[in-house]
Every structure is written in structure tokens, then in C-alpha cells.
Design a protein around this motif. Structure first.
Motif, PDB file in Angstrom:
ATOM      1  N   ALA A 131       0.823  -1.215   0.000  1.00 25.11           N
ATOM      2  CA  ALA A 131       0.000   0.000   0.000  1.00 25.11           C
ATOM      3  C   ALA A 131       0.857   1.265   0.000  1.00 25.11           C
ATOM      4  CB  ALA A 131      -0.911  -0.009   1.235  1.00 25.11           C
ATOM      5  N   VAL A 132       2.148   1.119   0.259  1.00 20.44           N
ATOM      6  CA  VAL A 132       2.974   2.300   0.540  1.00 20.44           C
ATOM      7  C   VAL A 132       3.140   3.194  -0.698  1.00 20.44           C
ATOM      8  CG1 VAL A 132       5.258   3.087   1.274  1.00 20.44           C
ATOM      9  CG2 VAL A 132       4.203   1.126   2.410  1.00 20.44           C
ATOM     10  N   GLU A 133       3.587   2.620  -1.793  1.00 21.44           N
ATOM     11  CA  GLU A 133       3.868   3.440  -2.982  1.00 21.44           C
ATOM     12  C   GLU A 133       2.603   4.158  -3.481  1.00 21.44           C
ATOM     13  OE1 GLU A 133       3.322   3.127  -6.453  1.00 21.44           O
ATOM     14  OE2 GLU A 133       4.814   4.624  -7.067  1.00 21.44           O
ATOM     15  N   PRO A 134       1.455   3.400  -3.659  1.00 23.04           N
ATOM     16  CA  PRO A 134       0.251   4.120  -4.104  1.00 23.04           C
ATOM     17  C   PRO A 134      -0.222   5.162  -3.101  1.00 23.04           C
ATOM     18  CG  PRO A 134      -0.207   1.754  -3.786  1.00 23.04           C
ATOM     19  CD  PRO A 134       1.263   1.942  -3.646  1.00 23.04           C
ATOM     20  N   ALA A 135      -0.044   4.898  -1.805  1.00 23.68           N
ATOM     21  CA  ALA A 135      -0.487   5.869  -0.794  1.00 23.68           C
ATOM     22  C   ALA A 135       0.348   7.148  -0.880  1.00 23.68           C
ATOM     23  CB  ALA A 135      -0.365   5.261   0.609  1.00 23.68           C
ATOM     24  N   LEU A 136       1.650   7.007  -1.068  1.00 24.62           N
ATOM     25  CA  LEU A 136       2.514   8.190  -1.121  1.00 24.62           C
ATOM     26  C   LEU A 136       2.250   8.989  -2.400  1.00 24.62           C
ATOM     27  CD1 LEU A 136       5.842   6.723   0.323  1.00 24.62           C
ATOM     28  CD2 LEU A 136       4.126   8.128   1.483  1.00 24.62           C
ATOM     29  N   ARG A 137       2.008   8.280  -3.479  1.00 28.83           N
ATOM     30  CA  ARG A 137       1.692   8.960  -4.749  1.00 28.83           C
ATOM     31  C   ARG A 137       0.393   9.773  -4.595  1.00 28.83           C
ATOM     32  NH1 ARG A 137       2.753   8.319 -10.443  1.00 28.83           N
ATOM     33  NH2 ARG A 137       4.698   7.337  -9.925  1.00 28.83           N
ATOM     34  N   GLN A 138      -0.597   9.141  -3.970  1.00 33.34           N
ATOM     35  CA  GLN A 138      -1.882   9.818  -3.764  1.00 33.34           C
ATOM     36  C   GLN A 138      -1.710  11.037  -2.842  1.00 33.34           C
ATOM     37  OE1 GLN A 138      -5.449   7.866  -1.776  1.00 33.34           O
ATOM     38  NE2 GLN A 138      -5.234   6.653  -3.642  1.00 33.34           N
ATOM     39  N   ALA A 139      -0.916  10.847  -1.795  1.00 31.76           N
ATOM     40  CA  ALA A 139      -0.698  11.933  -0.825  1.00 31.76           C
ATOM     41  C   ALA A 139      -0.036  13.129  -1.500  1.00 31.76           C
ATOM     42  CB  ALA A 139       0.168  11.433   0.331  1.00 31.76           C
ATOM     43  N   VAL A 140       0.928  12.859  -2.367  1.00 26.74           N
ATOM     44  CA  VAL A 140       1.638  13.952  -3.056  1.00 26.74           C
ATOM     45  C   VAL A 140       0.680  14.700  -3.978  1.00 26.74           C
ATOM     46  CG1 VAL A 140       3.390  14.427  -4.811  1.00 26.74           C
ATOM     47  CG2 VAL A 140       3.925  12.903  -2.901  1.00 26.74           C
ATOM     48  N   ALA A 141      -0.108  13.950  -4.744  1.00 26.40           N
ATOM     49  CA  ALA A 141      -1.040  14.592  -5.685  1.00 26.40           C
ATOM     50  C   ALA A 141      -2.043  15.456  -4.914  1.00 26.40           C
ATOM     51  CB  ALA A 141      -1.750  13.530  -6.516  1.00 26.40           C
ATOM     52  N   ARG A 142      -2.530  14.933  -3.800  1.00 27.91           N
ATOM     53  CA  ARG A 142      -3.534  15.698  -3.044  1.00 27.91           C
ATOM     54  C   ARG A 142      -2.911  16.905  -2.349  1.00 27.91           C
ATOM     55  NH1 ARG A 142      -6.470  11.861   0.852  1.00 27.91           N
ATOM     56  NH2 ARG A 142      -6.644   9.997  -0.368  1.00 27.91           N
ATOM     57  N   ALA A 143      -1.704  16.726  -1.792  1.00 29.13           N
ATOM     58  CA  ALA A 143      -1.049  17.849  -1.099  1.00 29.13           C
ATOM     59  C   ALA A 143      -0.689  18.950  -2.083  1.00 29.13           C
ATOM     60  CB  ALA A 143       0.195  17.363  -0.355  1.00 29.13           C
ATOM     61  N   THR A 144      -0.478  18.588  -3.354  1.00 25.89           N
ATOM     62  CA  THR A 144      -0.191  19.609  -4.371  1.00 25.89           C
ATOM     63  C   THR A 144      -1.338  20.623  -4.426  1.00 25.89           C
ATOM     64  OG1 THR A 144       1.108  18.047  -5.648  1.00 25.89           O
ATOM     65  CG2 THR A 144       0.272  19.958  -6.841  1.00 25.89           C
ATOM     66  N   VAL A 145      -2.561  20.141  -4.203  1.00 24.19           N
ATOM     67  CA  VAL A 145      -3.719  21.037  -4.210  1.00 24.19           C
ATOM     68  C   VAL A 145      -3.923  21.650  -2.825  1.00 24.19           C
ATOM     69  CG1 VAL A 145      -6.217  21.165  -4.603  1.00 24.19           C
ATOM     70  CG2 VAL A 145      -4.791  19.643  -6.017  1.00 24.19           C
ATOM     71  N   SER A 146      -3.847  20.823  -1.769  1.00 21.04           N
ATOM     72  CA  SER A 146      -4.262  21.321  -0.453  1.00 21.04           C
ATOM     73  C   SER A 146      -3.186  22.135   0.260  1.00 21.04           C
ATOM     74  CB  SER A 146      -4.726  20.158   0.434  1.00 21.04           C
ATOM     75  OG  SER A 146      -3.699  19.193   0.553  1.00 21.04           O
ATOM     76  N   ALA A 147      -1.903  21.863   0.021  1.00 23.21           N
ATOM     77  CA  ALA A 147      -0.863  22.593   0.781  1.00 23.21           C
ATOM     78  C   ALA A 147      -0.822  24.102   0.470  1.00 23.21           C
ATOM     79  CB  ALA A 147       0.501  21.948   0.585  1.00 23.21           C
ATOM     80  N   PRO A 148      -0.789  24.620  -0.729  1.00 27.07           N
ATOM     81  CA  PRO A 148      -0.545  23.906  -1.982  1.00 27.07           C
ATOM     82  C   PRO A 148       0.955  23.809  -2.247  1.00 27.07           C
ATOM     83  CG  PRO A 148      -1.029  26.218  -2.431  1.00 27.07           C
ATOM     84  CD  PRO A 148      -1.009  26.076  -0.935  1.00 27.07           C
ATOM     85  N   LEU A 149       1.321  22.770  -3.014  1.00 28.05           N
ATOM     86  CA  LEU A 149       2.711  22.642  -3.458  1.00 28.05           C
ATOM     87  C   LEU A 149       2.788  23.107  -4.916  1.00 28.05           C
ATOM     88  CD1 LEU A 149       3.356  18.990  -2.182  1.00 28.05           C
ATOM     89  CD2 LEU A 149       3.756  21.135  -0.944  1.00 28.05           C
TER      90      LEU A 149
END
Ligand code: SF4
Length: 299
Positions: A88-106
Motif C-alpha cells: 500500500a505504501v507506494e500508491p499511498a505516497l503517490r496519492q498523498a503527493v497529488a492531493r497535497a499539491t492542491v491542499s498545501a498547496p505545493l
């Protein structure tokens, strides 16, 4: 818990952790930066440090990243051999990065290498970058996050020397790297030096050296001495924060090493800037977690 539930849980936590790491310096780096500020005597350096701390304060007040270059996300992972959710690790980190790009935003920084199209969410081929180490007899997953900005990636260098060049060649190599492009990497820097037997192991070790908690030392007395001597020498260059005249180009020099081939000496240098956005978080097998980088923060 199913694998999907584990992935979703990790993605949620890591999205929040990445957002935090983009805005706030880890406690050890913040404290070290204050020490550098307090030790500077030049009025110019005091002004630069004042602007650094004002910037860090405003990032928190306005809930915004502390630098416009939010870099590219790297994850250095120490995975327990008994951690049950490895898949689950790789897909979870990929998802987290994509979402943080919007929410942080990055800032979307990832560009496909050959089409040169921005992927828009900081993911892409081998991005986020994952480096795995397996830890026997552990069921924990330790993740070190790091945002690699362009300013601190540009000075990176690696070279393999002949033993006849001597260890002095390594020292000259570190000085050349730091006194060159690293001046533009928003000092005071954390300088990571990797020593090993070829380009790739020296390169990875130099990044690991950058990520080590401040205040830690190389375990070998000669490695520790090299760290101290390089720090003292680099800080005698007369360069300070922002590459302007001052007393401290570096907060720390860390050395990581491996055994080398009898006929090679490989060295690599990686630097990290004053916004050293690096965080440690550990997931346990029931997907509870602890983070040790930011005191008093609940994710
Ligand atoms: S070197 Fe660091 S602080 Fe300077 S612009 Fe790049 S990421 Fe930001």
C-alpha cells in the motif's frame, strides 16, 4: 483492515504531514538556525536572518509553504520486514503527493523528462522518488520525507577518485562543490557528503547524510573528525546566509560512508538549504503513527 483501507489511511495522514512539512521547519533545524542567527555578528547577516525568521513565521500565520520552490517529494523509507502493508505504501505516497499539491498547496514542479510537459501534480515517472531499506525484525514503517528544491539540487556532484589522488582530493572536491553553485542554495546549508566505492552508493549516502538529525555524528572517530574539520573549513570561507559575507555557510556537515573497492574512492556532495523541509514519521502495523519532527503538533 484491508489493503485499500491501509492505503487510504496512509494517504490521508501523509497528505497532512506533507502539508505540515512544507510550512514548518522540523524542530532540530529551527533550533540550529536560531543558533546560527545568534552567533552572527555582521549587521548584514542579522538583516538576512531576520527576513528568514519573518518568512517562516508568515508561512505559519498564512498557512502557506515557507518557500515558493516546494521542490519534488522524496521519501527515504526504512521498512520493517514484518510491516503488513508494504504493497500500500507506494500508491499511498503517490496519492498523498497529488492531493497535497492542491491542499498545501505545493508548486507543481514535476516535468516529464522527454515531453517536457508538467504533470500538474508533482507525480510522474519514478516521482515521488522512493528509496527503500529493509529492517529485519521490525513491523514498523519509518518514512523520512524531503522536499528537494532546485537550488539545493543544482550543486549536487559525484566523482570517483583513484586512491593515488588521496583523501585530500575528497576534501578539495567538497570545497569546490560548496564554494560553487551551493552559494545560491540559500545558506546556511546542511552539507551531506557520501563516501563509498562508486557513483551510485556515494550519491545515495550523501542524501542520507543530509537527512540525518542535526547534532548526530558519524560513528567512526575519523568520520566525526572529518565532519568537524569540513564544517570549520567551510565556515572559514567568509560566506554566510544567502551567500553574502558572513561567518557560516553551513549549519552542519554530515558524512555517511560505506566500504570501498581497494582501487576507488567515490565521493558525492548534496546540500540542503535553510528551509530544510525534512520530516520523520513512523507507521505501526495497526496503522497508528508517531511523528518526531514537530513537537506539539497533532496531525
Ligand atoms: S534554496 Fe531552498 S530556500 Fe532557497 S529558493 Fe530553493 S528551496 Fe527555497
Amino acid at each position: 483492515m484491508t489493503k485499500t483501507e491501509a492505503r487510504d489511511r496512509m494517504a490521508d495522514v501523509m497528505e497532512r504531514f506533507l502539508t505540515l512539512a512544507s510550512r514548518r521547519l522540523p524542530d532540530d533545524v529551527y533550533a540550529w538556525l536560531k543558533r546560527c542567527r545568534d552567533a552572527e555578528t555582521s549587521p548584514l547577516q542579522k538583516v538576512v536572518y531576520e527576513s528568514y525568521f519573518e518568512n517562516l513565521e508568515m508561512a505559519q500565520k498564512l498557512d502557506r509553504p515557507c518557500c515558493q520552490d516546494t521542490g519534488l517529494p522524496h521519501f527515504y523509507i526504512r521498512c520493517g520486514a514484518d510491516f503488513p502493508w508494504i504493497g500500500a505504501v507506494e500508491p499511498a505516497l503517490r496519492q498523498a503527493v497529488a492531493r497535497a499539491t492542491v491542499s498545501a498547496p505545493l508548486r507543481p514542479n514535476a516535468v516529464d523528462f522527454f515531453t517536457e510537459r508538467n504533470t500538474g501534480d508533482n507525480t510522474g515517472e519514478r516521482m515521488p522518488w522512493l528509496h527503500w531499506d529493509i529492517v529485519p525484525d521490525s513491523s514498523d514503517l519509518e518514512i523520512c520525507t524531503y522536499f528537494a528544491g532546485a537550488g539545493c539540487s543544482l550543486p549536487g556532484r559525484a566523482q570517483v577518485f583513484k586512491p593515488a589522488d588521496g583523501y585530500g582530493a575528497v576534501v578539495r572536491f567538497v570545497f569546490d562543490a560548496v564554494s560553487g553553485l551551493a552559494l545560491n542554495a540559500c545558506p546556511p546549508l546542511i552539507v551531506g557528503v557520501g563516501l563509498g566505492h562508486n557513483i551510485e552508493n556515494a550519491g545515495v549516502l550523501s542524501k542520507m547524510a543530509c537527512l540525518r538529525p542535526l547534532g548526530t555524528r558519524h560513528p567512526h572517530p575519523k568520520g566525526e573528525k572529518l565532519e568537524r574539520d569540513l564544517l570549520a573549513g567551510l565556515n572559514a570561507l567568509g560566506v554566510g546566509a544567502q551567500g553574502l559575507p558572513g561567518d557560516r555557510i553551513a549549519m552542519a556537515v554530515h558524512v555517511e560512508s560505506s566500504a570501498r573497492h581497494t582501487a576507488t574512492i567515490a565521493a558525492a556532495v548534496n546540500v540542503s538549504c535553510y528551509t530544510h523541509r525534512r520530516g520523520f514519521i513512523t507507521f505501526h502495523e495497526d496503522m497508528s503513527f508517531d511523528q518526531s519532527s514537530y513537537q506539539g503538533v497533532t496531525l
